[in-house]
Write a protein that holds these residues in place. Structure first.
Motif, short mmCIF file in Angstrom:
data_model
loop_
_atom_site.label_atom_id
_atom_site.label_comp_id
_atom_site.label_asym_id
_atom_site.label_seq_id
_atom_site.Cartn_x
_atom_site.Cartn_y
_atom_site.Cartn_z
N GLY A 10 0.81 -1.39 -0.01
CA GLY A 10 0.14 -0.06 -0.02
C GLY A 10 1.01 1.27 0.08
N VAL A 11 0.27 2.36 -0.05
CA VAL A 11 0.89 3.42 -0.21
C VAL A 11 1.44 4.08 1.10
N SER A 12 2.37 4.72 1.39
CA SER A 12 3.08 5.28 2.66
C SER A 12 2.08 5.82 3.48
N GLY A 13 2.00 5.30 4.84
CA GLY A 13 0.92 5.85 5.84
C GLY A 13 -0.33 4.93 5.84
N SER A 14 -0.32 3.81 5.20
CA SER A 14 -1.07 3.07 5.18
C SER A 14 -1.38 1.88 6.43
N GLY A 15 -0.41 1.91 6.97
CA GLY A 15 -0.19 1.34 8.40
C GLY A 15 0.50 -0.17 8.04
N LYS A 16 1.23 -0.08 6.84
CA LYS A 16 1.98 -1.43 6.44
C LYS A 16 2.92 -2.03 7.74
N SER A 17 3.89 -1.35 8.39
CA SER A 17 4.71 -1.57 9.31
C SER A 17 3.91 -2.16 10.51
N THR A 18 2.94 -1.22 10.94
CA THR A 18 2.14 -1.60 12.22
C THR A 18 1.28 -2.84 11.83
N ILE A 19 0.69 -3.17 10.81
CA ILE A 19 -0.03 -3.93 10.63
C ILE A 19 0.65 -5.42 10.44
N GLY A 20 1.96 -5.16 9.59
CA GLY A 20 2.62 -6.33 9.41
C GLY A 20 3.38 -6.84 10.66
N ASP A 21 3.87 -5.98 11.51
CA ASP A 21 4.25 -6.48 12.87
C ASP A 21 3.44 -7.28 13.47
N ILE A 22 2.24 -6.60 13.83
CA ILE A 22 1.14 -7.33 14.66
C ILE A 22 0.66 -8.72 13.95
N LEU A 23 0.47 -8.66 12.39
CA LEU A 23 0.37 -9.84 12.02
C LEU A 23 1.25 -11.07 12.19
N ALA A 24 2.53 -10.46 11.86
CA ALA A 24 3.58 -11.56 11.99
C ALA A 24 3.76 -12.11 13.47
N GLU A 25 3.37 -11.50 14.42
CA GLU A 25 3.44 -12.04 15.73
C GLU A 25 2.23 -12.87 16.17
N LYS A 26 1.04 -12.46 15.44
CA LYS A 26 -0.24 -13.16 15.83
C LYS A 26 0.04 -14.47 15.12
N LEU A 27 0.57 -14.76 13.77
CA LEU A 27 0.63 -15.90 13.06
C LEU A 27 1.92 -16.56 13.12
N GLY A 28 2.92 -16.08 14.08
CA GLY A 28 4.06 -16.67 14.33
C GLY A 28 5.09 -16.76 13.04
N TYR A 29 4.87 -15.63 12.31
CA TYR A 29 5.72 -15.28 10.96
C TYR A 29 7.00 -14.49 11.58
N LYS A 30 8.06 -14.66 10.68
CA LYS A 30 9.23 -13.60 10.66
C LYS A 30 8.44 -12.11 10.30
#
Length: 166
Positions: A10-30
């Protein structure tokens, strides 16, 4: 266990890093923040207020593609943040990778501008948001892209993402 990579796009500011970090933790992904894979010249260019062009993005996309390849071939799961704004960028990431899916965080210009103006310490300036929207080719008929609208809470976005990924 088989290798799998989710590109949060997504474009800058869409929350990619925030969502990615939380999702990775929730799913047990790197978790890999694609911003960390930009060459020095790209970071300097964006920090000076200049948007990247296709030539600038090419070595960065190669690094993203190679990270996907590494995860897949080590039978690991990962989430990588990458704007992946154009179809040809997504195609470059797909090249040689069989288990990559994209999670497109979709939001309006006004919503994203408000978010970008409130954040500090990021090299991507709010003034460059229009260039991101100008570059964005919204994924259409790309079977490996899941779209999520971001005009809701982070918890709601994560819940929807988990349901759609599974």
């Amino acid at each position: 266990m088989t290798g799998r990579v989710i590109i949060i796009m997504g474009v800058s500011g869409s929350g990619k890093s925030t969502i990615g970090d939380i999702l990775a933790e929730k799913l047990g992904y790197k978790f890999i923040d694609g911003d960390d894979l930009h060459p020095k010249a790209n970071i300097q260019k964006m920090a000076s207020g200049n948007p990247l062009n296709d030539e600038d993005r090419s070595p960065w996309l190669e690094r993203i593609r190679d990270a996907c390849y590494s995860l897949e071939n080590k039978n690991e799961q990962g989430i990588i943040v990458c704007s992946a704004l154009k179809k040809k960028y997504r195609d470059q990431i797909r090249d040689g990778n069989k288990k990559v899916i994209f999670l497109f965080l979709n939001g309006s210009f006004d919503l994203l501008l408000k978010r970008m103006e409130s954040r500090t310490g990021h090299f991507m300036k709010a003034s460059m948001l229009q260039s991101q929207f100008n570059t964005l080719e919204v994924p259409i008929n790309e079977s490996d892209v899941i779209t999520i609208d971001i005009d809701k809470s982070i918890d709601e976005i994560i819940k929807e993402a988990v349901l759609k990924i599974k």
